[in-house]
Design a protein around this motif. Sequence first.
Motif, PDB file in Angstrom:
ATOM      1  N   UNK A   1       0.831  -1.206   0.000  1.00  9.99           N
ATOM      2  CA  UNK A   1       0.000   0.000   0.000  1.00  9.99           C
ATOM      3  C   UNK A   1       0.864   1.254   0.000  1.00  9.99           C
ATOM      4  N   UNK A   2       1.939   1.240   0.787  1.00 10.68           N
ATOM      5  CA  UNK A   2       2.832   2.405   0.800  1.00 10.68           C
ATOM      6  C   UNK A   2       3.471   2.609  -0.571  1.00 10.68           C
ATOM      7  N   UNK A   3       3.801   1.497  -1.240  1.00 16.25           N
ATOM      8  CA  UNK A   3       4.334   1.613  -2.599  1.00 16.25           C
ATOM      9  C   UNK A   3       3.317   2.235  -3.540  1.00 16.25           C
ATOM     10  N   UNK A   4       2.043   1.946  -3.286  1.00 17.89           N
ATOM     11  CA  UNK A   4       0.964   2.485  -4.125  1.00 17.89           C
ATOM     12  C   UNK A   4       0.545   3.891  -3.696  1.00 17.89           C
ATOM     13  N   UNK A   5       1.124   4.384  -2.590  1.00 15.76           N
ATOM     14  CA  UNK A   5       0.800   5.734  -2.133  1.00 15.76           C
ATOM     15  C   UNK A   5      -0.450   5.821  -1.300  1.00 15.76           C
ATOM     16  N   UNK A   6      -0.861   4.697  -0.681  1.00 17.56           N
ATOM     17  CA  UNK A   6      -2.055   4.707   0.157  1.00 17.56           C
ATOM     18  C   UNK A   6      -1.699   4.152   1.534  1.00 17.56           C
ATOM     19  N   UNK A   7      -2.582   4.361   2.499  1.00 14.75           N
ATOM     20  CA  UNK A   7      -2.347   3.911   3.864  1.00 14.75           C
ATOM     21  C   UNK A   7      -3.597   3.253   4.416  1.00 14.75           C
ATOM     22  N   UNK A   8      -3.508   2.827   5.668  1.00 12.41           N
ATOM     23  CA  UNK A   8      -4.675   2.241   6.322  1.00 12.41           C
ATOM     24  C   UNK A   8      -4.436   0.803   6.705  1.00 12.41           C
ATOM     25  N   UNK A   9      -5.360   0.279   7.495  1.00 10.87           N
ATOM     26  CA  UNK A   9      -5.297  -1.117   7.909  1.00 10.87           C
ATOM     27  C   UNK A   9      -5.738  -2.017   6.754  1.00 10.87           C
ATOM     28  N   UNK A  10      -5.162  -3.229   6.668  1.00  7.38           N
ATOM     29  CA  UNK A  10      -5.564  -4.130   5.585  1.00  7.38           C
ATOM     30  C   UNK A  10      -7.041  -4.490   5.644  1.00  7.38           C
TER      31      UNK A  10
ATOM     32  N   UNK B   1      25.130 -20.611  -0.389  1.00  6.66           N
ATOM     33  CA  UNK B   1      24.230 -19.567  -0.900  1.00  6.66           C
ATOM     34  C   UNK B   1      24.167 -18.428   0.107  1.00  6.66           C
ATOM     35  N   UNK B   2      24.407 -17.208  -0.353  1.00  3.11           N
ATOM     36  CA  UNK B   2      24.422 -16.040   0.511  1.00  3.11           C
ATOM     37  C   UNK B   2      23.512 -14.949  -0.051  1.00  3.11           C
ATOM     38  N   UNK B   3      22.220 -15.019   0.237  1.00  5.51           N
ATOM     39  CA  UNK B   3      21.299 -13.974  -0.248  1.00  5.51           C
ATOM     40  C   UNK B   3      21.724 -12.599   0.257  1.00  5.51           C
ATOM     41  N   UNK B   4      21.584 -11.589  -0.611  1.00  4.69           N
ATOM     42  CA  UNK B   4      22.067 -10.258  -0.247  1.00  4.69           C
ATOM     43  C   UNK B   4      21.101  -9.136  -0.632  1.00  4.69           C
ATOM     44  N   UNK B   5      19.990  -9.464  -1.277  1.00  5.22           N
ATOM     45  CA  UNK B   5      19.084  -8.406  -1.734  1.00  5.22           C
ATOM     46  C   UNK B   5      18.125  -7.970  -0.626  1.00  5.22           C
ATOM     47  N   UNK B   6      17.401  -6.878  -0.839  1.00  6.43           N
ATOM     48  CA  UNK B   6      16.499  -6.375   0.200  1.00  6.43           C
ATOM     49  C   UNK B   6      15.426  -7.394   0.579  1.00  6.43           C
ATOM     50  N   UNK B   7      15.003  -7.350   1.847  1.00 11.37           N
ATOM     51  CA  UNK B   7      13.892  -8.192   2.281  1.00 11.37           C
ATOM     52  C   UNK B   7      12.610  -7.728   1.584  1.00 11.37           C
ATOM     53  N   UNK B   8      11.577  -8.544   1.693  1.00  8.64           N
ATOM     54  CA  UNK B   8      10.358  -8.294   0.912  1.00  8.64           C
ATOM     55  C   UNK B   8       9.671  -6.987   1.293  1.00  8.64           C
ATOM     56  N   UNK B   9       9.543  -6.710   2.579  1.00 11.33           N
ATOM     57  CA  UNK B   9       8.853  -5.481   2.999  1.00 11.33           C
ATOM     58  C   UNK B   9       9.629  -4.256   2.527  1.00 11.33           C
ATOM     59  N   UNK B  10      10.949  -4.279   2.698  1.00  7.63           N
ATOM     60  CA  UNK B  10      11.758  -3.150   2.239  1.00  7.63           C
ATOM     61  C   UNK B  10      11.667  -2.981   0.731  1.00  7.63           C
ATOM     62  N   UNK B  11      11.720  -4.088   0.019  1.00  6.07           N
ATOM     63  CA  UNK B  11      11.636  -4.036  -1.433  1.00  6.07           C
ATOM     64  C   UNK B  11      10.308  -3.457  -1.887  1.00  6.07           C
ATOM     65  N   UNK B  12       9.239  -3.845  -1.215  1.00  2.96           N
ATOM     66  CA  UNK B  12       7.916  -3.343  -1.589  1.00  2.96           C
ATOM     67  C   UNK B  12       7.774  -1.847  -1.324  1.00  2.96           C
ATOM     68  N   UNK B  13       8.158  -1.422  -0.130  1.00  4.63           N
ATOM     69  CA  UNK B  13       7.844  -0.037   0.226  1.00  4.63           C
ATOM     70  C   UNK B  13       8.889   0.981  -0.230  1.00  4.63           C
ATOM     71  N   UNK B  14      10.111   0.511  -0.516  1.00  3.70           N
ATOM     72  CA  UNK B  14      11.156   1.485  -0.862  1.00  3.70           C
ATOM     73  C   UNK B  14      12.083   0.989  -1.952  1.00  3.70           C
ATOM     74  N   UNK B  15      11.718  -0.097  -2.615  1.00  2.53           N
ATOM     75  CA  UNK B  15      12.607  -0.667  -3.612  1.00  2.53           C
ATOM     76  C   UNK B  15      11.993  -0.716  -4.989  1.00  2.53           C
ATOM     77  N   UNK B  16      11.922  -1.904  -5.570  1.00  2.00           N
ATOM     78  CA  UNK B  16      11.537  -2.031  -6.971  1.00  2.00           C
ATOM     79  C   UNK B  16      10.048  -1.789  -7.223  1.00  2.00           C
ATOM     80  N   UNK B  17       9.232  -1.729  -6.171  1.00  5.03           N
ATOM     81  CA  UNK B  17       7.788  -1.514  -6.347  1.00  5.03           C
ATOM     82  C   UNK B  17       7.379  -0.073  -6.072  1.00  5.03           C
ATOM     83  N   UNK B  18       8.291   0.690  -5.481  1.00  6.70           N
ATOM     84  CA  UNK B  18       7.931   2.035  -5.040  1.00  6.70           C
ATOM     85  C   UNK B  18       7.802   2.977  -6.231  1.00  6.70           C
TER      86      UNK B  18
END
Length: 291
Positions: free
Chosen positions: A228-237, A274-291
């Motif tokens: 929702x933050x990536x989409x520019x909206x707020x509120x409870x689910x 294996x050493x994952x290094x990319x952003x976690x899902x919440x960070x990616x959604x709100x401030x990464x590739x979806x923002x």
Amino acid sequence: MRVLVIGATGYVGSALAERLADAGHEVVALARPGRTAVAGAAEVRTGDLADPAALTAAVTPDIDAVVHAGPPSGDAEADAAAIDALTAPLRGTGRAFVYTSGVWVLGATGAATADEASPTDPIPIVGYRPEIERRVLAAAEDGVRATVVRPGIVHGRGGGIPGMLVGWARADGAPRVVADPAVRWPMVHVDDLADLYAAVLADAPAGTVWHGVTEPAVPVGDLAGAAARAAGVTGEPSVWPLEKAAAELGEPFAQALALDQSVSAGQARDRLGWRPSRPDAVTDLQAGSYA
């Protein structure tokens, strides 16, 4: 290594093709007729998962490994025929075959965390896939370095199911979840997943299963809020009742979105490095590739 990638134009397959090319491997993409160029691929061959003869013909002696990252057809016999067609030229050669399954074959995990040794209990949308996994792994007995990768819910590059959450939030003006915000999803960034495939191709023994998961259990309510933050909206689910979601999305997919899981991938870290290094899902959604 010269690698034939099935599904190289898809979400996961395209990231994999780019990763392999960057690592110096030569990618051969299998694509439907009319496609002449695929990002990351040195060569494009024509074929279709519904055409076993074309699949077998694509696995020529110069191919060192095959990765099946294409979508399932929904037809158990057709998918089994595709596996047989792709592995037939590899038998007795020691060459690698990697099949893409998914964590939904494990079913609801409850309070436990499922690992690679956990029994399968598939939900309907992937009901026959454990049998396809067994078919793949059985090829190890015939001289194929056959392995299975089970990704979690894939995020990154603005795509996958998380992109759908963003679209719902934008349409509703608020986050939306199916059934219950407390439901947990195992998550993996698409580029970390591509790294796992590369590690499996390089080092995984025949007959092994690998979980592609970087976060074992992320509450979907947190993911929906970030979407929702990536989409520019707020509120409870807002909770979309399962029966209403099923009416619009189809019952099998709605059930999958309501599936509560906790899944680990310690084997890939411990045995393959294996050493994952990319952003976690919440960070990616709100401030990464979806923002």
